[in-house]
Structure formats: C-alpha cells, structure tokens
Enzyme design. Structure first.
Site, short mmCIF file in Angstrom:
data_model
loop_
_atom_site.label_atom_id
_atom_site.label_comp_id
_atom_site.label_asym_id
_atom_site.label_seq_id
_atom_site.Cartn_x
_atom_site.Cartn_y
_atom_site.Cartn_z
CB ALA A 14 -0.93 -0.01 1.21
CG HIS A 65 -4.19 -18.59 5.42
ND1 HIS A 65 -4.05 -19.92 5.11
CD2 HIS A 65 -4.23 -17.94 4.23
CE1 HIS A 65 -4.00 -20.07 3.79
NE2 HIS A 65 -4.11 -18.87 3.24
CD GLU A 91 -7.53 -18.76 0.66
OE1 GLU A 91 -8.47 -19.00 1.42
OE2 GLU A 91 -7.36 -17.66 0.12
NE ARG A 94 -6.97 -24.20 1.33
CZ ARG A 94 -7.61 -23.12 1.74
NH1 ARG A 94 -8.93 -23.14 1.85
NH2 ARG A 94 -6.95 -22.02 2.06
NE ARG A 109 -7.64 -16.48 2.98
CZ ARG A 109 -6.76 -15.55 2.67
NH1 ARG A 109 -6.70 -14.44 3.37
NH2 ARG A 109 -5.93 -15.71 1.66
CG HIS A 161 -3.62 -14.71 6.80
ND1 HIS A 161 -2.29 -14.73 6.41
CD2 HIS A 161 -4.34 -14.47 5.66
CE1 HIS A 161 -2.21 -14.53 5.11
NE2 HIS A 161 -3.43 -14.36 4.63
CG HIS A 162 -5.99 -9.43 6.66
ND1 HIS A 162 -5.09 -8.98 5.71
CD2 HIS A 162 -6.91 -8.45 6.77
CE1 HIS A 162 -5.47 -7.80 5.27
NE2 HIS A 162 -6.57 -7.45 5.91
NE ARG A 220 -7.10 -10.53 3.80
CZ ARG A 220 -6.44 -11.44 3.08
NH1 ARG A 220 -6.64 -11.53 1.78
NH2 ARG A 220 -5.59 -12.27 3.65
#
Length: 700
Positions: free
Chosen positions: A156, A384, A397, A400, A421, A523-524, A563
């Site tokens: 970002a 995650h 991911e 998968r 998730r 994870h987030h 997310r």
C-alpha cells in the site's frame, strides 16, 4: 615598536573599567528583569513554522519535548518520557501535558517529587525552542521537510508513493522501520482479485463488478463498509492494468475461496504474487527517484491546533528527527504479529501462531488514535486455514484452488475446501487435534510453482501411492484410500455430493502424492483506522483529519468480518493508489509541491570493509544448510585468521527477502569484522540457514 603603557596609563584604564562596571550595576538595580520584561521577550521571540523536537536526560532515560509552530506562533507543546517511572516521572509528564493544553507556556515550574524529570523536560524544551528559532543545537538534528511522508513500505505504501509521483508529486519520502521493503505483501502467495478485466474476457469468464461486490459483502458477513467495497471492486480492473503497466505480471486467472467465478489474477509462471509485486514496486520507486529510508521508524505524527497534519517524528540509528510535512499516508499494516494486541481485541486467538512478518505490530493504529482517529471492526481478526504448525509457512489457497483437498487424521474430508477462510478455519479447529492434512497429487504440483518452495522447505510428505502417503503421515489408511477414490468419482461427474465444492479441477489420481500438515494461524487484521473512499482518515464523529490519509491493512471497513483470499492485494493497490492521488491533491491545494530535500543514503555510502576475523585454521571451507526456499551454501578461505573470498548463495531464496538478507548479512560481517550472523528481521529462516551453513562448513 609601540610604547609600553606607563603606570599612569594603567591607572586610567582600571579607573575607566570600574566606572563602566558601576554604571552597569546601577542600570541593573534601577531596571531589573521583571516578569513584564520576560513576557515582552517571550511574546516577541520569532519562531519558524514547523514541528521541532529535542531530548535531554531525565530520571530513567531521555525525555523529549515537542513544539509545534504555526503561522501565528507556538500552537502546541508536549512532553514524553517512555523510560520514566510511571507513578513519578510519568505522572509529572502527564501533569505538564495537561497544563500545556489548558495554558500554553514556554516556562513551567518543576513538579514536586519529580525534579530530575522536570529538569530534563525544561532543558529539552529550551533546545526545541532554539531549533524553532532557526538556531543550531549541539547534538540535535535539524528538522527535514517533505510534501508527503508515507509511513510503511509495504504494498500500500509503495503504491501510494508511486501514484503520487506519477501524478506530479516531487517531494515524497517513505519511512520503513524494517531493514527491507515489502511488509506482509512480500508474503502474499495468491493473487489480486479483479472483475471485468481483459484477462477474464480473454478466457470467456463472465464476471461483473456487482458480483464481485456481492461476494465480498457476503464473505465479510455484510459488516463491510459498502462505499469502500464499491470503491474496491470498481477500481480492481484498473489495478491489474496498473501493476502490469509498471512492469508486473498479472495475467493468469484462477479460482479462489469465496469467489463465484474465476477472479484471482496471478503471475503467468504461477509463482507467488507477493515477491513479484514487491520487486515491481521497488523497481518503479527507483526509477522515479522516491527515497525509501529503511530501518527508520515513525514514532509520532504531529498536527496543529486545527488538527491539520504538520510533521512526523522518526527514529533511525543516528537518533530521533522530525520531518515537517503537509500530508501523511499511513500504510503501516496490521497488528497480526503483536500477540498482546491480538489477545486484547480477540481473546479467543490468544496463543495462536501468525503468518505475519515481525513488523506487523500495530504502530500506525496507535499513532492514528493519538490524533483522534476513529477505529472500525478492530476486533475482526482472520485466521488463514492452512499454515504449517511447525514453521508457520502459509500454504497459498492456490493449492486448494488448483485441486487439493483437506483430510483429518481419520483420512476423511470434513469441509468444502474452497469455502471462506473463517469457515474452513473453524472446521479444522473442530477436528480432534485441531489440525488437518493438505493432500494433492502431481497434477496440482505441476500447476503451481509455489508448491516447490514448500517441498524445498521440507514440510511436504511425498509418496508413490495413497497407501504409502497414509503410512508416512499416520492417517487412517483405509479411509484415506476410500476418500481419494470417492473424490475422483465425484470429480468425474462434476458434482461434490459431500460438501458442494464447485471447482474440482483434477481427480487427484496422478502419482506421486503429497501431503502437508496444516492448521489455522492469525493471518489478517480486518479492523483498523476509519477512512472514506478518498482514504482520508476520519475521527469517530466522521470528520476528516486534514492532510491525513491511510491505506492497506492499517485500515478497517473494507473486509468486514472476513477477508476473501485475493482481496488484500486488491486492497493495497486500489487504496494505495487512491491515497497517493488524494495526498498529492491535498498538497496542491495547500501550497503546492516543493523540491526534494531528502535522499536515501545508499548502502555503500561511507562503507569501509574490515577484515573478518576467525579462529578457524587456514584453508578452504564449504558448508550448506536449509534456508527458506532451499539450500544455502557458504564458501570461504581462511588465511592467518582472516576470512577471504566469502560467498553466500541461496538461489531459491526469494529475491526481495532472502536475497536482500544475504547481502545485508555479508555486509554486516564486513562492517563489524566479526564472523557472526546478525539476523535480519523478516528473514529469520534465511538468517538461520546462513548461520547453520557457516557452522557446518568443513575444511576442504
């Protein structure tokens, strides 16, 4: 030659001196320095607009005074001292800060019981005031200036700086506390979600911004800010084109969890998206000449009495300094690597491992709230589902998405592997040991190069048959064989009658077979600072903090309660670009752009290599050890206790993390003269690999 003074002349000189001294004493007695005189001097002292900071010794360590000067004089004075005892020095600092808010004054009485802290603050304030008058203060650094300061060199922050420069900004600087750029972005393995793109049209994939919006809102349990989600999806196709226009590669479209159609855009070589994106952004920053100050931590953001941003305080190896600025873009990421902060907002995740880099500690959120910024969805933290519990390596991911399934120790599937998730994570945690096995075949391996990293890391079990795979993993053999047969049969007819998985790419029948242990990890962090669609930072009441912008994981509202995989990369590029554009527009409306004054010192500047000393015997040495992506090899020679011809190679290490760490470690040895590895933050696995390779080195 001149005449020597006579005794008579000497007497006259002494007499004259005594007369002058008497006159001075008379004036002082007749006209003492009254409070009125002091007030006149204070009121008529000229200060230069800007933010000034200085330190002095307190009781427990350095204390600091900061002075903010506006066009009409001093607007704010504040103090801090993180090393002072909370109940004495800390209380004194709080008392003085409260006093300054009530009645701003450049002089103050010492706080009873905290005289040493008070004295340090007085001296620090005196230095700051001298700097505000344009005077040099010994041991203190002069304030610097920039039109836009970007805090954080992740995806970002770098996108914001590039966009601002492309729109005409001439004086932009990025501050990054870590020794390398990239943040969590460099760890991203999936891709960038985008709708209505040229690549979807090429592949005859029917998608729309509306469908992307609905999927994202559904995935976030409708907790997302609709305006931010609209902004995300409507700018997603342009984000793909922009990345590719600056040298990136997002041209392959695949399926990811939570998406109704194939939407995630990935590199054409099927490699992880993060390293590619960071490499691309770094190259563009270099091309544009935007300075990135590494190992430079922003510690405070300043605003004037009207709440307008005026500066940033930062700290590097040379100490604390201030950058006066018109605009700040906050892009410091989330707080997934701050276990205390995670536990504070989500107690149920206490003790979880994390996929985040060590710098994701929530600094930016704390700096923003000090300015009155509002927070949103701060308790929403995503795990995650597929992370190796031993190494904290995250399986993308894409594994998968390209066909892998999840089984438990009983050898049975237990979830739609492509569900969101949070659903998949919860299903894994519900298993008896809270873990699962990610199972795939050679067809999946061949479709995704990212898998090679997991194999090289030694975290994947390989077998020539399903029976052998079960034996090596300890999974129930009969059940695993039955599960694989049932899955192949369902794939053949195109219907998952067990868990309604929509995408079943391959039947998983091509040997060899593979399995990796997997469990959820933090994870987030979906929550963070409040922004509007222009990325302006908002207070709790919705009002704008002038000159303050934010983008990326430090922001809340985009992802809601969950997310979707692939949306984070979309988020950092879309809102990073908007933040850069908005900051530049703000600068243009508030005095315009100025010439660049800050430059990033190159690694080679003033560098003098020292002899690296060792106690090893003379001769040639060679050693190797496991790194992050594969083996790291070290070769060197020793002559009379000095290391020569040192070479460190790790061809399978990621260029933007391991590669830079290797260079930094080698240079660190040459700088210190010690044959020791100084671990690089964010590249701990590579650092350990180099240490082990040196320890394993044998005389040839």
């Amino acid at each position: 030659m001149g005449k020597q003074p006579t005794n008579k002349n000497k007497g006259n000189i002494v007499g004259l001196f005594l007369m002058v001294l008497a006159a001075v004493i008379t004036i002082i007695i007749a006209f003492p320095v009254t409070d009125g005189v002091r007030k006149y001097i204070k009121d008529n002292t000229k200060y230069i607009a800007g933010t000034y900071s200085a330190a002095d010794k307190g009781f427990g360590g350095n204390v600091r005074a900061t002075v903010v000067v506006g066009d009409n004089g001093i607007e704010n004075i504040s103090f801090e001292g993180k090393s002072e005892t909370p109940d004495i020095g800390g209380a004194a600092i709080q008392k003085l800060n409260d006093k300054m808010k009530a009645n701003l004054d450049t002089e103050f009485d010492s706080v009873s019981g905290a005289t040493i802290t008070s004295s340090g603050l007085k001296h620090a304030l005196k230095k700051a005031l001298l700097k505000a008058q344009g005077k040099e203060v010994k041991g203190e650094r002069k304030p610097q200036s920039a039109d836009i300061v970007v805090i954080g060199a992740g995806g970002a922050g770098m996108s914001a700086a590039i966009e601002a420069a492309q729109k005409g900004a001439t004086n932009v600087v990025i501050l990054e506390k870590m020794p390398i750029t990239g943040g969590n972005t460099v760890r991203a393995t999936g891709g960038l979600n985008a709708s209505e793109t040229q690549y979807q049209k090429r592949d005859s994939i029917e998608d729309s911004n509306e469908l992307f919006y609905q999927d994202t809102m559904k995935g976030g349990k409708n907790l997302n800010d609709p305006e931010l989600v609209r902004t995300l999806v409507e700018n997603s196709a342009a984000a793909v084109d922009w990345v590719n226009s600056i040298g990136g590669d997002l041209s392959v479209v695949g399926q990811f969890g939570g998406a109704s159609v194939k939407r995630i855009h990935r590199p054409s070589d099927t490699s992880a998206v993060g390293p590619m994106l960071v490499k691309t952004l770094n190259a563009k920053l270099d091309e544009l000449g935007v300075p990135v100050l590494l190992e430079t931590k922003a510690t405070k953001i300043f605003a004037d009495k009207d709440g307008k941003i005026t500066g940033v305080e930062a700290e590097d190896e040379n100490g604390v300094f201030v950058i006066n600025t018109k605009a700040v873009v906050l892009a410091t990421g989330g707080f997934g690597a701050n276990p205390q902060m995670v536990a504070k907002y989500a107690p149920q995740l206490e003790g979880f491992i994390t996929t985040n880099h060590v710098g994701a500690t929530g600094d930016g959120i704390e700096m923003a709230t000090e300015l009155g910024a509002g927070l949103t969805d701060i308790e929403q933290i995503q795990t995650h589902p597929t992370v190796n519990p031993d190494t904290a390596t995250m399986y993308t991911e894409g594994v998968r998405g390209n066909g892998a399934i999840l089984v438990n120790d009983d050898g049975k599937r237990f979830v739609n592997e492509l569900d969101t998730r949070d659903v998949v994570s919860a299903a894994i945690m519900a298993q008896p040991n809270g873990e699962s096995w990610l199972v795939f075949d050679t067809a999946v391996r061949e479709s995704l190069s990212a898998i090679e990293k997991y194999i090289n890391e030694g975290i994947i079990v390989e077998a020539n048959s399903i029976e052998e795979l079960a034996q090596k993993t300890g999974v129930n053999e009969a059940n695993l064989v039955a599960t694989m047969q049932e899955y192949a049969a369902m794939q053949a007819v195109g219907k998952d009658s067990e868990f309604s998985r929509k995408s079943m790419e391959v039947p998983l029948t091509k040997p060899p077979y593979f399995a990796g242990k997997a469990k959820p990890a933090v994870h987030h962090t979906m929550g963070g600072v409040k922004i509007n669609k222009e990325t302006q930072v908002l207070k709790e009441d919705g009002s704008v903090i002038p000159g303050f912008f934010a983008a990326g994981e430090v922001v809340g509202g985009v992802h809601g309660a969950n997310r979707l995989g692939g949306n984070a990369v979309t988020d950092i590029v879309v809102f990073g670009r908007i933040a850069g554009d908005s900051a530049n527009k703000y600068v243009l409306d508030n005095g315009g752009n100025t010439e660049r004054t800050i430059t990033a010192q190159t690694e080679d500047a003033n560098f003098v290599a020292k002899d690296i000393k060792t106690k090893l015997k003379d001769g040639s040495y060679k050693g190797s050890a496991k790194g992050f992506g594969g083996d790291i090899e070290v070769t060197f020679t020793v002559k009379k206790g000095i290391v020569n011809d040192l070479e460190i190679s790790g061809p399978k290490e990621t260029t933007e993390i391991g590669g830079k760490a290797i260079n930094k470690i080698k240079k660190g040895m040459q700088k210190s003269g010690k044959f020791e590895v100084d671990n690089v933050s964010g590249a701990s696995v590579t650092s350990k690999g180099i240490t082990d390779a040196i320890n394993n080195a044998k005389l040839q």
